[in-house]
Design a protein around this motif. Structure first.
Motif, PDB file in Angstrom:
ATOM      1  N   LEU A  95       0.773  -1.234   0.000  1.00  0.00           N
ATOM      2  CA  LEU A  95       0.000   0.000   0.000  1.00  0.00           C
ATOM      3  C   LEU A  95       0.810   1.293   0.000  1.00  0.00           C
ATOM      4  O   LEU A  95       0.237   2.364  -0.168  1.00  0.00           O
ATOM      5  CB  LEU A  95      -0.955   0.010   1.206  1.00  0.00           C
ATOM      6  N   ARG A 120      -3.503   9.252  -2.047  1.00  0.00           N
ATOM      7  CA  ARG A 120      -2.742   8.089  -1.568  1.00  0.00           C
ATOM      8  C   ARG A 120      -2.762   6.937  -2.566  1.00  0.00           C
ATOM      9  O   ARG A 120      -2.136   5.919  -2.350  1.00  0.00           O
ATOM     10  CB  ARG A 120      -3.299   7.624  -0.215  1.00  0.00           C
ATOM     11  N   LEU A 138      -5.137   4.850  -3.218  1.00  0.00           N
ATOM     12  CA  LEU A 138      -5.703   3.674  -2.567  1.00  0.00           C
ATOM     13  C   LEU A 138      -7.187   3.529  -2.872  1.00  0.00           C
ATOM     14  O   LEU A 138      -7.950   4.498  -2.798  1.00  0.00           O
ATOM     15  CB  LEU A 138      -5.516   3.751  -1.049  1.00  0.00           C
ATOM     16  N   THR A 142     -10.287   1.672  -1.341  1.00  0.00           N
ATOM     17  CA  THR A 142     -10.655   1.039  -0.076  1.00  0.00           C
ATOM     18  C   THR A 142     -12.065   0.480  -0.165  1.00  0.00           C
ATOM     19  O   THR A 142     -12.989   1.152  -0.652  1.00  0.00           O
ATOM     20  CB  THR A 142     -10.560   2.043   1.083  1.00  0.00           C
ATOM     21  N   SER A 179      -7.735  -2.297   1.730  1.00  0.00           N
ATOM     22  CA  SER A 179      -7.359  -1.402   0.635  1.00  0.00           C
ATOM     23  C   SER A 179      -6.433  -2.085  -0.346  1.00  0.00           C
ATOM     24  O   SER A 179      -5.730  -3.038  -0.003  1.00  0.00           O
ATOM     25  CB  SER A 179      -6.664  -0.145   1.190  1.00  0.00           C
ATOM     26  N   ARG A 227      -3.734  -0.778  -3.838  1.00  0.00           N
ATOM     27  CA  ARG A 227      -3.054   0.411  -4.361  1.00  0.00           C
ATOM     28  C   ARG A 227      -2.899   0.331  -5.873  1.00  0.00           C
ATOM     29  O   ARG A 227      -2.580  -0.732  -6.416  1.00  0.00           O
ATOM     30  CB  ARG A 227      -1.677   0.564  -3.716  1.00  0.00           C
TER      31      ARG A 227
END
Length: 265
Positions: free
Chosen positions: A129, A189, A191, A193, A215, A217
């Motif tokens: 992540l 970020r 990400l 989620t 999460s 990435r």
């Protein structure tokens, strides 16, 4: 196929796969693992000077790729951080002497040996992540590759429009499963989620249920190239695979393309 970061995120990811381990193969019964393994062999033949003998399967999950490749004659070691997933994998691999499974965090591990090739399939790489964890993972892979070794892995690339909002997975037989999720993308970020609610039934009775957040990435090709260079590797190919049918030019709408990396001399 679990790993992640920071530490509590790694635990949450591992816990998710521990909880769904006995249902994982049912939920993925539409995946043609044999075709994917044939595709991997084509990649090996295209980027290695000789047929590999030893393979490292990172985030191996319940061992679907590892088992097929072992039956095709390779010496395979699979690693995963989820004890539940490895329990299922070892049960399927009984009597397969050229296949071993090790519980380990794929960011940092030491198997005391090197391999001709490494693979990371079906989104396991997306559970790394942060750039710190991605770099730690790539450096660990580099240490476990022979000088001419190749690393073949699938990653999530940024899309023009990320999938967000609520959705569900329903599976009827042989196990009735309802998986509700709500996706949100953090562009800063990188990400995606998911807030999950999982239900598995035995007849009309709920056999297992849990609530979980995990999460994944997304990583752009330029960032991937930079991280590989920092880890002592070079990106030699990025492509779409058309569900295992073959290597194709990279499509910008492909959520999970394949990358091929080699050790830098």
């Amino acid at each position: 196929m679990a790993t992640g970061a920071p530490c509590d995120s790694a635990v949450m990811t591992r816990n998710l796969f521990d909880r769904i381990a006995e249902y994982y193969d049912v939920l993925h019964d539409d995946v043609d693992y044999f075709a994917e393994c044939l595709l991997l062999e084509n990649v090996f033949s295209g980027f290695l000077h000789r047929q590999p003998a030893s393979l490292l399967d990172l985030g191996c999950g319940t061992g679907n790729h590892a088992l097929i490749l072992a039956k095709r004659g390779y010496q395979v070691t699979g690693i995963d951080s989820s004890a539940g997933m490895l329990r299922v994998a070892r049960g399927k691999a009984r009597g397969q002497s050229n296949l071993a499974f090790v519980r380990a965090d794929m960011r940092r591990f030491d198997l005391g040996r090197t391999f001709d090739a490494a693979i990371c399939m079906d989104g396991a790489y997306t559970h790394l992540l942060t750039e710190r964890d991605l770099l730690a993972h790539l450096r660990t892979v580099r240490r476990h590759l022979n000088p001419d070794g190749v690393y073949v892995f699938e990653f999530a690339q940024p899309l023009k429009t990320e999938t967000e909002g609520p959705g569900w997975i329903y599976h009827e037989a042989p196990a009735r499963i309802i998986w509700l999720y709500d996706l949100a993308f953090d562009r800063r970020r990188h990400l995606l989620t998911a807030k999950n609610r999982f239900f598995a039934f035995d007849g009309d009775r709920v056999r297992r249920t849990f609530v979980n957040t995990n999460s994944t990435r997304v990583v752009s090709v330029p960032v991937l190239r930079r991280l590989l260079a920092s880890a002592g590797m070079r990106l030699v190919r990025v492509c779409s695979t058309d569900d295992g049918a073959g290597l194709r030019p990279l499509r910008r709408d492909d959520p999970l393309p394949m990358a091929v990396a080699k050790s830098t001399p």
